[in-house]
Structure formats: C-alpha cells, structure tokens
Design an enzyme around this catalytic site. Sequence first.
Site, short mmCIF file in Angstrom:
data_model
loop_
_atom_site.label_atom_id
_atom_site.label_comp_id
_atom_site.label_asym_id
_atom_site.label_seq_id
_atom_site.Cartn_x
_atom_site.Cartn_y
_atom_site.Cartn_z
N LYS A 1 -3.47 -10.78 -7.45
CA LYS A 1 -4.72 -10.94 -6.73
C LYS A 1 -5.81 -10.04 -7.36
O LYS A 1 -5.49 -8.92 -7.78
CB LYS A 1 -4.49 -10.53 -5.27
N LYS B 1 -10.13 -4.87 -5.44
CA LYS B 1 -11.31 -4.05 -5.71
C LYS B 1 -10.93 -2.69 -6.27
O LYS B 1 -11.75 -2.03 -6.89
CB LYS B 1 -12.23 -3.94 -4.49
N LYS C 1 0.82 -1.21 0.00
CA LYS C 1 0.00 0.00 0.00
C LYS C 1 0.85 1.26 0.00
O LYS C 1 0.43 2.29 -0.52
CB LYS C 1 -0.97 0.00 1.20
#
Length: 334
Positions: A199, A202, A117
């Site tokens: 992965k 979203k 992140k």
Amino acid sequence: MENEKKKNVFSGIQPSGNLTVGNYFGALRNFSRYSPDEYTCLYCVVDQHAITVRQDPAELRRRTYEVLSLYMACGLDPEQNILYVQSHVPAHAQLAWVLDCYTMFGELSRMTQFKDKSQKNADNINAGLFTYPVLMAADILLYQTDLVPIGDDQKQHLELTRDIANRFNTVYGPTFTVPEPVIRRTGARIQSLAEPEKKMSKSDPNENAVVRILDDKDTIIRKFKRAVTDSDTVVRRADDKPGISNLMTIYSCVTGKGDGEIEAEFAGKGYGDFKLAVGEAVAAELAPIQERYKQYLSDKAYLEMIMKQNSEKAAYLARKTLSKVYRKVGFTSV
Ligand code: TRP
C-alpha cells in the site's frame, strides 16, 4: 421529505505525516460527494489517534491545521459540514472508555493494523495503539453515524465498530445506529510506486514511492516517471503487472476512464508516454486544491474560528449520545 431524518456521515483523517494521493482518492475526495442538503456530515481531524505513535508536538499541531485546510480545499464548506478536531470534543475519549469495556482483548489482538504498527514501532507498543480501534468506534458511534467513507484498509475496524454497536444494543436496547462502511472500488487501494505490492503509505521512507497531495507538478511527474513497472511494454491490467495496474487505477481515478478505454488510449505507445500522462493528469487534478489549500492555511485566525464553531456543533450532537450511554450503563447524574 422535509421531516425525514438526514443520514449522518462521519470520517476522520490523522494529522500524522504528509497526506498522499492514496488518502486523496481513497477518502478525502469522496467526502464531497455527500451533499450537506441530504446528509449531516462530520469530518474530524483525529489528533488523538495520531499520538498512538510518537509525534513531534510542533509538527502535530501544524499538521492539524493542514488537514483542516485540506478538507476545505477539497471543497468541504465549513458552514455546511462539521469540520473539527477530535481533541476539542472530550466525548470521544469519554465514550471510548465505556466502549473499551465492551470490546474483547481477543478482538483487538486480531486487528491487522495493530499487528502492522506493532512491527513498525516495536519499541513503543503502547496500550493506545492496541485500543485505537475502540476510539475509532467511539468517533463513529457518538454521532449515530449511518455511513463511513473509508479506504479499504479500515474495513476491519469498521466491522469491529459494528460488532461493538450490536453488542451494546443487545445488552441495553437500541442505543447506537449500526454504521455501514462505504468503500469505493476505484481508488480504495493505491499502491506504492516503488513496491506496487505494498500500500502507498504516508510514512514510507522512500520518497519516490509516494505522491503527496501537496507535491508540486514537477515532483509529481518525476515520481510517476520513476514508478516501478515491469519488462513488458503493453499498458494492460494484470495480476503479474502490479505497477502498471496501480498506475491504471490512479489514471482511472482522475479521468473516470475504464480499463478498456485506457488500454486503447495507450495501445502502441510505451510506458513512458503512459507514465507522463498519469503524472500530468494527477498534477492537473491537484493544482486547484493546492492553490486553495495555501490560502486557507495562511489564515490561522479563520481556521481557529472554524475549529471552535464546529467543535461546538459536534459536541452538542455528541453529548446526546454520551448521556444516553451513561444512563444505560448506570452512571448517576447530578
Ligand atoms: N483509523 C483511520 C485511519 O487511520 C482514521 C479514523 C479515525 C477514522 N477515526 C475514524 C476513519 C472514524 C473513519 C471514521 O485512516
């Protein structure tokens, strides 16, 4: 049996972004496996976690209602399960501060989600992003949680939670239940449809890479038809066939079929037939959930009543642990 203590289950979903079938198969769907007769289940909408990356306030508020509605649409009864919003129970933040003081800088520096992140949000590597796993530990430990159903990507955070719990228990005597992760093998890892080595996320800017829980049937089928595969033609799981393997995982999640069965079903057929079958199966699984979701979401007063009632139940349980912790570390009470 009557007097045996029920085990506690806790999990949380962030109201950031539009949830994907990865969230559904990896987490959400598994929550309803815990019968409220046997377990005390808490499912939290973790809005405080969401603000570790910048959120649009109106959107965050809207998504909080959405995740709560989805919990119910997936079959979680709000009278039997504690469905609530993290920021409505101040004990999460209060315990997180104490646990911050029992978590090492080095431990947090090793968290892969933090590293990921920080790369993605290089202009906003804030302290909350860094201490995020401690807030997650607080969520879990506050309720003396036994079991935490999560996707594979949260495994490292769970290990840290266990380390923090053990460290605290060693210094102060038994205080926290040391939780166990529950990571189901099938569905714990759903990959992107466009880059199957990654992965499914979203927040992927490529909308074709992600299937959303709330996508309509045509969209779902179209996205599966476009899924990246390989130049082979045989439906078979293999390391060098990440796209097909991922579709097989998804198909298996919906149908319960094993790899052998899926391979036999599509023997002699092309990828086109297989992709269509996956799309139709996923759309059929999601249709009734979408229907119920719309009904729940349209009744804001009801959702607010649920939030309020359930946050009171959660707060009651949380206070017990928090006061124990406060006493142990030496805080005074008046
Ligand atoms: N970190 C989790 C995620 O990003 C969400 C989460 C927050 C959570 N607190 C939790 C999951 C406690 C399980 C238990 O998916």
